[in-house]
Design an enzyme around this catalytic site. Structure first.
Site, PDB file in Angstrom:
ATOM      1  N   SER A 150       6.799   0.116   3.860  1.00  0.00           N
ATOM      2  CA  SER A 150       7.896   0.382   2.925  1.00  0.00           C
ATOM      3  C   SER A 150       8.199   1.866   2.802  1.00  0.00           C
ATOM      4  CB  SER A 150       7.553  -0.181   1.551  1.00  0.00           C
ATOM      5  OG  SER A 150       7.345  -1.562   1.650  1.00  0.00           O
ATOM      6  N   LYS A 200      -1.954  -7.362   2.886  1.00  0.00           N
ATOM      7  CA  LYS A 200      -1.694  -6.191   2.053  1.00  0.00           C
ATOM      8  C   LYS A 200      -0.845  -6.710   0.911  1.00  0.00           C
ATOM      9  CE  LYS A 200       0.301  -1.532   2.166  1.00  0.00           C
ATOM     10  NZ  LYS A 200       1.285  -1.481   1.117  1.00  0.00           N
ATOM     11  N   SER A 243       1.046  -5.943  -2.366  1.00  0.00           N
ATOM     12  CA  SER A 243       1.627  -4.875  -3.183  1.00  0.00           C
ATOM     13  C   SER A 243       2.320  -5.436  -4.415  1.00  0.00           C
ATOM     14  CB  SER A 243       2.612  -4.060  -2.337  1.00  0.00           C
ATOM     15  OG  SER A 243       1.939  -3.419  -1.289  1.00  0.00           O
TER      16      SER A 243
END
Length: 184
Positions: free
Chosen positions: A45, A164, A166
């Site tokens: 990102s 991952k 987030s």
């Protein structure tokens, strides 16, 4: 493959004329390589991945790989709107000697992303990717969380090595650990 330690999410620098500033990318990656970081994540990102075209994405991966110390683990963000484009970028990452890929859910057809569709997308990518796959749950940018039942099922896939997350939800992290406890 075991991914452990601290990884820097590497930003993609731009010059004032909106071109990728490759010399700055090289310098940043070289500096990160001299640190105690375990590795680097490119095109996540903060790497402006959605703002780059395919040629720019490949060039960022190539330049960063060439500037990274050989002992560092490299992860490439390759999530795209189709399985084919995601796998194509994963193949490029493999050519540049990345260690794993990070794959987000597609976003354009978010309203049609049922649990079955999300499962099919990630399974199809993992079946075809030449590199181990890490799921990327980022509901801030992909309009939903990856369903827990999808994470649990995909944890058994031999080419999926982690996630991952987030989301910022500690309870969700705990639920993910519990749902994947018996994964190979």
């Amino acid at each position: 493959m075991l991914i452990e330690g601290i990884f820097a999410a590497v930003p993609t620098p731009f010059s004032l004329n909106e071109q990728i500033y490759f010399r700055k990318l090289e310098a940043n990656v070289a500096r990160y390589s001299r640190s105690l970081l375990s590795g680097l994540l490119l095109l996540g990102s903060t790497g402006e991945a959605v703002a780059l075209d395919e040629a720019e994405s490949r060039e960022v991966l190539r330049v960063a790989a060439e500037a990274t110390a050989p002992e560092k683990v490299l992860i490439a963000g390759v999530g795209r709107e189709s399985v084919k484009n995601t796998v194509d970028l994963a193949e490029a990452a493999a050519q540049f000697h990345y260690d794993a890929v990070l794959v987000r859910t597609p976003t354009y057809y978010a309203s049609q992303m049922s649990t079955a569709v999300v499962l099919h997308y990630f399974r199809s990518v993992a079946d075809r990717s030449p590199l181990p796959v890490m799921l990327y749950n980022i509901p801030r940018f992909a309009p939903h969380n990856i369903p827990m039942e999808v994470i649990a099922e995909l944890a058994a896939h031999p080419n999926i090595i982690g996630i991952k997350d987030s989301s910022g939800e500690l309870a969700r992290i705990g639920a993910t650990v519990e749902a994947t406890r018996n994964a190979p």
